[in-house]
Scaffold this motif. Sequence first.
Motif, PDB file in Angstrom:
ATOM      1  N   SER A  39      49.103  79.276  26.427  1.00 16.43           N
ATOM      2  CA  SER A  39      48.319  79.877  25.365  1.00 16.43           C
ATOM      3  C   SER A  39      48.802  79.001  24.163  1.00 16.43           C
ATOM      4  O   SER A  39      50.062  79.062  24.030  1.00 16.43           O
ATOM      5  N   CYS A  40      48.393  78.077  23.591  1.00 15.40           N
ATOM      6  CA  CYS A  40      48.699  77.076  22.337  1.00 15.40           C
ATOM      7  C   CYS A  40      48.020  77.323  21.191  1.00 15.40           C
ATOM      8  O   CYS A  40      46.815  77.373  21.057  1.00 15.40           O
ATOM      9  N   ASN A  41      48.768  77.749  20.017  1.00  9.11           N
ATOM     10  CA  ASN A  41      48.225  77.804  18.846  1.00  9.11           C
ATOM     11  C   ASN A  41      49.275  77.015  17.927  1.00  9.11           C
ATOM     12  O   ASN A  41      50.083  76.605  18.195  1.00  9.11           O
ATOM     13  N   ALA A  42      48.561  77.128  16.615  1.00  8.95           N
ATOM     14  CA  ALA A  42      49.574  76.395  15.392  1.00  8.95           C
ATOM     15  C   ALA A  42      50.974  76.836  15.200  1.00  8.95           C
ATOM     16  O   ALA A  42      51.615  75.933  15.017  1.00  8.95           O
ATOM     17  N   ARG A  53      56.437  76.336  17.629  1.00  9.51           N
ATOM     18  CA  ARG A  53      56.371  74.720  17.540  1.00  9.51           C
ATOM     19  C   ARG A  53      57.253  74.485  16.386  1.00  9.51           C
ATOM     20  O   ARG A  53      57.544  75.241  15.548  1.00  9.51           O
ATOM     21  N   LYS A  54      57.853  73.413  16.366  1.00  9.58           N
ATOM     22  CA  LYS A  54      58.715  72.595  15.402  1.00  9.58           C
ATOM     23  C   LYS A  54      57.924  72.021  14.387  1.00  9.58           C
ATOM     24  O   LYS A  54      56.983  71.275  14.563  1.00  9.58           O
ATOM     25  N   LYS A 106      47.975  68.252  16.986  1.00 11.34           N
ATOM     26  CA  LYS A 106      46.778  68.391  18.143  1.00 11.34           C
ATOM     27  C   LYS A 106      46.943  69.292  19.128  1.00 11.34           C
ATOM     28  O   LYS A 106      46.193  69.508  19.917  1.00 11.34           O
ATOM     29  N   GLY A 107      48.068  69.941  19.239  1.00 10.46           N
ATOM     30  CA  GLY A 107      48.546  70.934  20.268  1.00 10.46           C
ATOM     31  C   GLY A 107      49.751  71.224  20.438  1.00 10.46           C
ATOM     32  O   GLY A 107      50.533  71.112  19.441  1.00 10.46           O
ATOM     33  N   CYS A 108      50.389  71.714  21.550  1.00  8.97           N
ATOM     34  CA  CYS A 108      51.631  71.998  21.875  1.00  8.97           C
ATOM     35  C   CYS A 108      52.245  71.095  22.966  1.00  8.97           C
ATOM     36  O   CYS A 108      51.637  70.499  23.866  1.00  8.97           O
ATOM     37  N   VAL A 109      53.330  70.823  22.753  1.00  6.11           N
ATOM     38  CA  VAL A 109      54.405  69.875  23.776  1.00  6.11           C
ATOM     39  C   VAL A 109      55.131  70.575  24.732  1.00  6.11           C
ATOM     40  O   VAL A 109      55.835  71.639  24.305  1.00  6.11           O
ATOM     41  N   LEU A 121      51.554  66.633  26.149  1.00  7.98           N
ATOM     42  CA  LEU A 121      50.910  67.222  24.606  1.00  7.98           C
ATOM     43  C   LEU A 121      49.638  68.001  25.415  1.00  7.98           C
ATOM     44  O   LEU A 121      48.975  67.441  26.014  1.00  7.98           O
ATOM     45  N   TYR A 122      49.337  69.465  24.988  1.00  8.54           N
ATOM     46  CA  TYR A 122      48.447  70.002  25.574  1.00  8.54           C
ATOM     47  C   TYR A 122      47.527  70.420  24.411  1.00  8.54           C
ATOM     48  O   TYR A 122      48.228  70.734  23.332  1.00  8.54           O
TER      49      TYR A 122
END
Length: 101
Positions: A48-51, A17-18, A24-27, A32-33
């Motif tokens: 799987s999306c995390n911070a 992630r940038k 609120k999620g990942c692009v 946006l997911y």
Amino acid sequence: MGIVVTLGDAYCFSKMRKPGEAGKGCVLDGKLYPFGEIARTDNCFRCSCNAESMRCCSLFHTPVGYDKENCKVVFNKKSCDYDVVQKSDPSKDCPVYSRVG
């Protein structure tokens, strides 16, 4: 009797992630997911999306063993898989002998 052998796993990738990206999620591909597990994206990946990052693996495997002279490969977005059909009559399936992911 037939034998099925898995020669490979799905195609996977990770995306960091940038800084300043949506909180609120990942692009992925402009969409946006939410954080957590995503069973199926619009482009047929399980993610799987995390911070910190997003990790995705394909839900499809690409056919490589089929009659390339008489058949063609068509991606079926509804089933998230490739169909191999006859060039002369796309309503008829062709046998597939191997796939890679």
